[in-house]
Design an enzyme around this catalytic site. Structure first.
Site, PDB file in Angstrom:
ATOM      1  N   CYS A   1       2.320   7.075  -7.981  1.00  0.00           N
ATOM      2  CA  CYS A   1       3.092   7.802  -6.977  1.00  0.00           C
ATOM      3  C   CYS A   1       4.231   6.961  -6.410  1.00  0.00           C
ATOM      4  CB  CYS A   1       2.166   8.262  -5.875  1.00  0.00           C
ATOM      5  SG  CYS A   1       1.274   6.923  -5.087  1.00  0.00           S
TER       6      CYS A   1
ATOM      7  N   CYS B   1      -6.978   3.043  -5.420  1.00  0.00           N
ATOM      8  CA  CYS B   1      -6.663   3.889  -4.258  1.00  0.00           C
ATOM      9  C   CYS B   1      -7.868   4.774  -3.925  1.00  0.00           C
ATOM     10  CB  CYS B   1      -5.429   4.734  -4.546  1.00  0.00           C
ATOM     11  SG  CYS B   1      -5.084   5.926  -3.233  1.00  0.00           S
TER      12      CYS B   1
END
Ligand SMILES: Nc1ncnc2c1ncn2[C@@H]1O[C@H](COP(=O)(O)OP(=O)(O)OP(=O)(O)O)[C@@H](O)[C@H]1O
Length: 377
Positions: free
Chosen positions: A222, A101
């Site tokens: 997440c 990410c």
């Protein structure tokens, strides 16, 4: 008078990035806060956590009187991060989506958006890390206001920039930043690099940022939240039932739902057995997982580790590695694990062309590099 430099700060709605934005503003930068929406599916309670985080980030901007923007990288995150995550699991490896990410979303999509669309001179995040071009003094735990002039050459860097560990070694997040590009790092500020987490919380409390202080620290991936990891993965990858087999006497100990769900070295909970067993080997063809009964079992240990192409942030690849085909490096195998000094051997990955940036890591500190690629035990 010179116009203030424009820094676009990635605001997650958490305490770290809120304080990062506050410190940038104090230093005289023109700051814009940007929230990225990367995942829009509902969590285990049927809630989209990103909406609440976005509201919190917006409130930070209101309190600090900063312009706020929101961007969506849901498609990019799915294609470049989540798909890679599933592909890696399918191949039996254990990927780290936070590293991917940072590489593809924060330090690529977001970086380009900040520079190209918002005209930023630099981006900033609330990561605990430093670079070789930080002005040491201003990162000390003091409330010092600096005149803008001191930063005027900040972004006109000639030498390659290095990624450095944070002062707070417990919070250091360089492990997650290991794949960022030189291009992005040159124009990145980590305002929290010299601070401890406690000090960051104190700054938040003194500056009316109570709503982010009360939030729980983000842990793990997440998009998974508090869900059971195995259940989550099996929503996306078809199960492949197989057996747990003892490495000692090849006795079948139990069954599992997929060999790819396990990581080498991981503790495996085998139904009906009280004592812990640890994963030694996985047979992808048969779907069996071989396990050892103790953590100090010799079958769990290796002398050599093969890497794919190493991502070199500053010098690509280091001249010493090209010249000597080996060099001593410090490695961290997991976030918050101690750094260890080992020999990295550059060379040929089987089936690929000669590549000095690909390597093998000799896992014994006292010995030289392993004799060949063939040896992996
Ligand atoms: N959704 C998001 N939008 C914008 N920036 C983000 C987002 N998620 C993370 N970031 C940026 O990346 C940094 C590191 O994020 P991470 O979630 O790893 O750490 P964190 O310690 O929980 O940070 P924070 O307290 O700011 O949430 C954040 O401080 C922030 O600058």
């Amino acid at each position: 008078m010179q116009a203030a430099r424009h820094v676009v700060c990635a605001l997650s709605g958490g305490v770290d990035s809120a304080v990062a934005a506050l410190l940038l503003k104090r230093r005289g930068y023109q700051v814009t806060g940007v929230f990225m929406k990367n995942w829009d599916l509902l969590d285990e309670h049927g809630v989209c956590a990103a909406d609440k985080d976005c509201e919190d980030a917006y409130r930070v901007c209101q309190i600090l009187d900063l312009p706020f923007r929101q961007v969506s990288y849901v498609k990019e995150y799915w294609n470049d991060v989540f798909s890679d995550f599933l592909n890696e699991y399918e191949k039996g490896r254990t990927p780290n989506p936070d590293i991917i990410c940072n590489k593809h979303i924060k330090f690529s999509c977001f970086f380009r958006y900040a520079v190209d669309n918002l005209g930023a001179d630099a981006i900033a995040t609330g990561h605990y890390a430093r670079t070789s071009q930080e002005d040491g003094e201003v990162f000390q735990q003091k409330h010092i206001k600096r005149p803008e002039g001191l930063f005027r050459n900040r972004f006109e860097v000639r030498n390659a920039v290095k990624l450095l560990q944070a002062a707070d070694s417990f919070k250091d997040q360089t492990f997650f930043l290991s794949q960022v590009s030189q291009d992005a790092l040159r124009r990145t500020i980590f305002p929290l690099g010299g601070l401890t987490k406690d000090f960051v919380k104190k700054i938040a409390a003194e500056n009316r940022l109570h709503h982010v202080l009360q939030k729980k620290e983000s842990m793990g991936m997440c998009f998974i939240g508090k869900r059971n990891f195995e259940h989550f993965l099996l929503q996306y990858l078809p199960s492949r039932p197989g057996q747990f087999i003892s490495i000692e006497d090849h006795k079948v100990l139990g069954t599992h739902k997929g060999w790819f769900l396990y990581t080498l070295g991981q503790r495996a909970n085998i139904g009906g057995l009280r004592a812990p067993w640890y994963v030694v080997e996985k047979d992808s063809a048969k779907g069996d997982v071989f396990v050892a009964p103790r953590l100090d079992h010799p079958a769990l240990y290796r002398d050599l580790l093969r890497t794919s192409r190493v991502h070199w942030i500053t010098e690509e690849p280091p001249a010493a590695l090209v010249r000597d085909k080996m060099m001593e490096c410090h490695f961290r195998f997991r976030h918050q694990m101690a750094l260890v000094c080992r020999v990295l051997q550059g060379g040929r990955v089987p089936g690929q062309r000669e590549d000095p940036a690909a390597g093998a890591v000799c896992l014994h500190a006292s010995e030289g590099p392993a004799p060949s690629w063939g040896a992996h035990r």
